[in-house]
Design an enzyme around this catalytic site. Structure first.
Site, mmCIF file in Angstrom:
data_model
loop_
_atom_site.group_PDB
_atom_site.id
_atom_site.type_symbol
_atom_site.label_atom_id
_atom_site.label_comp_id
_atom_site.label_asym_id
_atom_site.label_seq_id
_atom_site.Cartn_x
_atom_site.Cartn_y
_atom_site.Cartn_z
ATOM 1 N N ASP A 13 7.942 -0.075 10.832
ATOM 2 C CA ASP A 13 6.623 -0.730 10.767
ATOM 3 C C ASP A 13 6.676 -2.201 11.175
ATOM 4 O OD1 ASP A 13 5.630 1.639 9.746
ATOM 5 O OD2 ASP A 13 5.770 1.014 7.671
ATOM 6 N N LYS A 51 0.841 -1.217 0.000
ATOM 7 C CA LYS A 51 0.000 0.000 0.000
ATOM 8 C C LYS A 51 0.870 1.259 0.000
ATOM 9 C CE LYS A 51 -0.699 1.779 4.574
ATOM 10 N NZ LYS A 51 -0.161 3.104 4.811
ATOM 11 N N ASN A 52 2.051 1.187 0.637
ATOM 12 C CA ASN A 52 2.894 2.384 0.683
ATOM 13 C C ASN A 52 3.644 2.624 -0.625
ATOM 14 O OD1 ASN A 52 2.005 2.985 3.203
ATOM 15 N ND2 ASN A 52 3.817 2.238 4.298
ATOM 16 N N VAL A 106 12.971 6.020 14.446
ATOM 17 C CA VAL A 106 12.369 6.736 13.308
ATOM 18 C C VAL A 106 11.244 7.660 13.775
ATOM 19 C CG1 VAL A 106 11.209 6.498 11.070
ATOM 20 C CG2 VAL A 106 13.033 4.903 11.714
ATOM 21 N N ASP A 147 -1.478 7.987 11.056
ATOM 22 C CA ASP A 147 -1.437 7.382 12.388
ATOM 23 C C ASP A 147 -0.853 8.314 13.444
ATOM 24 O OD1 ASP A 147 -2.413 4.973 11.412
ATOM 25 O OD2 ASP A 147 -0.428 4.446 10.673
ATOM 26 N N ARG A 172 -1.884 10.403 4.685
ATOM 27 C CA ARG A 172 -0.772 11.322 4.464
ATOM 28 C C ARG A 172 -0.451 11.494 2.976
ATOM 29 N NH1 ARG A 172 1.353 12.932 8.686
ATOM 30 N NH2 ARG A 172 3.365 13.444 7.754
HETATM 31 N N1 EPU Z 1 9.941 13.964 9.167
HETATM 32 C C1 EPU Z 1 10.121 15.302 9.480
HETATM 33 N N2 EPU Z 1 9.735 16.242 8.559
HETATM 34 C C2 EPU Z 1 9.182 15.900 7.357
HETATM 35 C C3 EPU Z 1 9.009 14.538 7.038
HETATM 36 C C4 EPU Z 1 9.398 13.588 7.968
HETATM 37 O O1 EPU Z 1 10.619 15.619 10.566
HETATM 38 O O2 EPU Z 1 8.842 16.810 6.575
HETATM 39 C C5 EPU Z 1 10.317 12.937 10.150
HETATM 40 C C6 EPU Z 1 9.076 12.204 10.689
HETATM 41 O O3 EPU Z 1 8.449 12.909 11.728
HETATM 42 C C7 EPU Z 1 9.678 10.891 11.146
HETATM 43 C C8 EPU Z 1 10.793 10.656 10.104
HETATM 44 O O4 EPU Z 1 11.072 11.922 9.516
HETATM 45 O O5 EPU Z 1 10.250 11.050 12.413
HETATM 46 C C9 EPU Z 1 10.465 9.657 9.030
HETATM 47 O O6 EPU Z 1 9.241 10.010 8.389
HETATM 48 P P1 EPU Z 1 8.948 9.676 6.864
HETATM 49 O O7 EPU Z 1 8.703 10.957 6.135
HETATM 50 O O8 EPU Z 1 10.003 8.761 6.352
HETATM 51 O O9 EPU Z 1 7.581 8.879 6.975
HETATM 52 P P2 EPU Z 1 6.309 8.990 6.044
HETATM 53 O O10 EPU Z 1 6.703 9.159 4.634
HETATM 54 O O11 EPU Z 1 5.315 9.936 6.618
HETATM 55 C C10 EPU Z 1 6.176 6.449 5.413
HETATM 56 C C11 EPU Z 1 5.136 5.372 5.580
HETATM 57 C C12 EPU Z 1 5.098 4.913 7.027
HETATM 58 C C13 EPU Z 1 6.464 4.405 7.414
HETATM 59 C C14 EPU Z 1 7.524 5.502 7.179
HETATM 60 C C15 EPU Z 1 8.943 5.049 7.456
HETATM 61 C C16 EPU Z 1 3.525 5.946 3.898
HETATM 62 C C17 EPU Z 1 2.166 6.471 3.573
HETATM 63 N N3 EPU Z 1 3.848 5.907 5.183
HETATM 64 O O12 EPU Z 1 5.721 7.526 6.233
HETATM 65 O O13 EPU Z 1 4.164 3.861 7.084
HETATM 66 O O14 EPU Z 1 6.461 4.025 8.764
HETATM 67 O O15 EPU Z 1 7.451 5.961 5.812
HETATM 68 O O16 EPU Z 1 9.294 3.995 6.627
HETATM 69 O O17 EPU Z 1 4.279 5.562 3.011
HETATM 70 C C18 EPU Z 1 2.368 2.610 7.896
HETATM 71 O O18 EPU Z 1 2.251 2.120 6.762
HETATM 72 O O19 EPU Z 1 1.745 2.163 8.902
HETATM 73 C C19 EPU Z 1 3.240 3.763 8.089
HETATM 74 C C20 EPU Z 1 3.157 4.591 9.143
#
Ligand code: EPU
Length: 443
Positions: free
Chosen positions: A311, A28-29, A333, A122, A98
């Site tokens: 995850d 899904k991601n 993370v 989440d 997101r």
């Molecule tokens: N972060 C910042 N600023 C930003 C973006 C991120 O500080 O502008 C920080 C976040 O707060 C976090 C870290 O960087 O501490 C990593 O966040 P990231 O941006 O990598 O996460 P994301 O893209 O929001 C995706 C997945 C998550 C998964 C993470 C890490 C999707 C929709 N979500 O989130 O998946 O845990 O990457 O691999 O792709 C899930 O599927 O349950 C889920 C939460």
């Protein structure tokens, strides 16, 4: 799929070992980002192996609101065409997941304007989007914060040099989606290199984008092109499904063949499992997991790919409750992703969380007050309880704990699980689980 006015609960009677084979669905991601990528072209695209989880449904709705026509078959292939961008504001999808921020790049590239809501998803930490906004601003977007949204305009996106303070998956994807049609070259240092990001790069490349990357160096270089074409692309198998089902089988004392699973993106999980005494072996068309004897305690630290994925720590924590001795789980993370352990404690797990990094393993949360380290002592007998879940992966941990516990568990908040897993209950039942879905009317 949930109906308006209803809430759903899982009732699980634990104690049955899961056995058999399961077909792993697409990620899904990855699928959600690949769907957003199709907005970059007016030509039709065909995406294969699309999982029908609710987050994908929300992303489909986002694309349709923008102007896409989407047709999906029972074979999990979707044809999506966006001949015209009809709507640049996607506010009504406010706070459901997101993905809307990722539409900013394609909307700016094709229409010079985008309005996206503040993000949902989440509750696992603060989850800011400053990296996305700063990078897009460097690329020529003018972004205004409004009462409920970010409103962005640009005359033309231009390439820029970007260095992320942390390898964010979403921010790397945002920049990719903006840079492929920008003027000139965009360079990203400290980019996220998750397999899902690489799958998006595969889709963009098939559409005609020019992207060079070195995963080990976390470096990406994108040379903008003037137009992208339609493409056919396959979504990779879901690494979270693989680990979730594997641990569900192991925690119940069973074993499982995971059809369609690939070993390479799971290397960090396989290593942890090996240290604990489990086995993951390749066989034709998939992977097999089996217990090796008594579980051993281990120390695990979550990290960006190729590290142990954030995850995966929730399902793993359930298995750690069955390991002899004290295991350490260091979440580096997200700052607030151990809340679910409180409920595992109510089920009988012996768990202590703390804001201190394990000795010799400081992380960017060191000297902050985030409870991001857990010590889990086992083996502990788990018993069924009533719980309410608030996020996808924590929800899966509760399901696995309930499957391996003695007695009955009642899990509310199933809509969170449905965002990430298609027909989880049906698929677990096919492996022998005693799980029922109950619908209730809400007020
Ligand atoms: N972060 C910042 N600023 C930003 C973006 C991120 O500080 O502008 C920080 C976040 O707060 C976090 C870290 O960087 O501490 C990593 O966040 P990231 O941006 O990598 O996460 P994301 O893209 O929001 C995706 C997945 C998550 C998964 C993470 C890490 C999707 C929709 N979500 O989130 O998946 O845990 O990457 O691999 O792709 C899930 O599927 O349950 C889920 C939460």
């Amino acid at each position: 799929m949930r109906m308006a006015g209803t809430e759903e609960t899982f009732v699980i009677r634990g104690g049955t070992a899961l056995h058999g084979e399961i077909a792993i669905h697409g990620s899904k991601n990855a699928a959600t980002k690949v769907l957003v990528a199709t907005l970059l072209t007016a030509e039709p695209c065909v995406i294969d192996n699309v999982p029908f989880s609710d987050d994908v449904g929300i992303t489909r709705e986002l694309c349709e609101r923008i102007g896409s026509s989407v047709v999906c078959g029972d074979d999990h292939s979707c044809t999506i065409a966006t001949s015209e961008i009809r709507e640049t504001s996607v506010l009504r999808l406010s706070r459901r997941n997101r993905i809307p921020i990722l539409a900013m790049g394609p909307l700016l590239a094709r229409r010079g304007e985008a309005e996206v809501p503040f993000l949902g998803g989440d509750p696992i930490g603060h989850r800011p989007i400053d990296f996305h906004l700063e990078a897009l601003t460097r690329m020529g977007a003018v972004i205004e914060r409004r009462a409920h949204s970010y409103f962005a305009t640009t005359r033309r996106l231009t390439g820029a040099d970007i260095r992320f303070p942390f390898p964010s998956v979403g921010a790397t994807e945002s920049v990719l989606l903006a840079a492929v049609l920008a003027d000139g070259v965009t360079r990203i240092e400290n980019a996220a290199m998750e397999p899902e990001v690489q799958n998006l790069i595969g889709m963009l490349t098939a559409m005609g984008a020019r992207i060079a990357y070195e995963p080990a160096a976390r470096y990406l270089e994108i040379t903008g092109v003037t137009r992208l074409s339609g493409a056919r692309h396959r979504v990779i198998p879901d690494r979270n499904e693989i680990v979730s089902f594997a641990i569900a089988a192991l925690a119940t004392g069973g074993d499982l063949v995971l059809r369609g699973a690939e070993a390479v993106p799971l290397a960090a999980f396989a290593e942890a499992l090996d240290q604990m005494g489990g086995r993951i072996t390749e066989e034709e068309g998939g992977l097999r997991v089996a217990p090796g004897g008594a579980w051993r305690s281990i120390s695990v630290e979550t990290a960006p790919h190729p590290g142990f994925m954030t995850d995966w720590q929730q399902p793993l924590a359930v298995l750690l409750t069955q390991a002899r001795g004290t295991s350490i789980l260091h979440e580096t993370v997200y700052e607030d992703r151990l809340g679910y352990l409180k409920d595992l404690g109510r089920m009988g797990a012996r768990v202590a969380v703390s804001d201190e990094c394990p000795e010799g393993r400081p992380c960017r949360f060191a000297s902050r007050t985030f409870n991001h380290t857990a010590r889990i002592t086992g083996p502990a007998a788990l018993r069924g309880v009533a719980t309410t879940i608030t996020d996808i992966r924590a929800g899966m941990a509760h399901v696995i704990a309930a499957l391996s516990a003695e007695g009955e568990s009642v899990i509310s908040g199933v809509s969170h699980i449905d965002r990430g897993y298609e027909k989880l209950d049906e698929r677990l039942r096919a492996l022998g689980a005693n799980i029922r879905r109950i619908k209730h009317k809400t007020q």
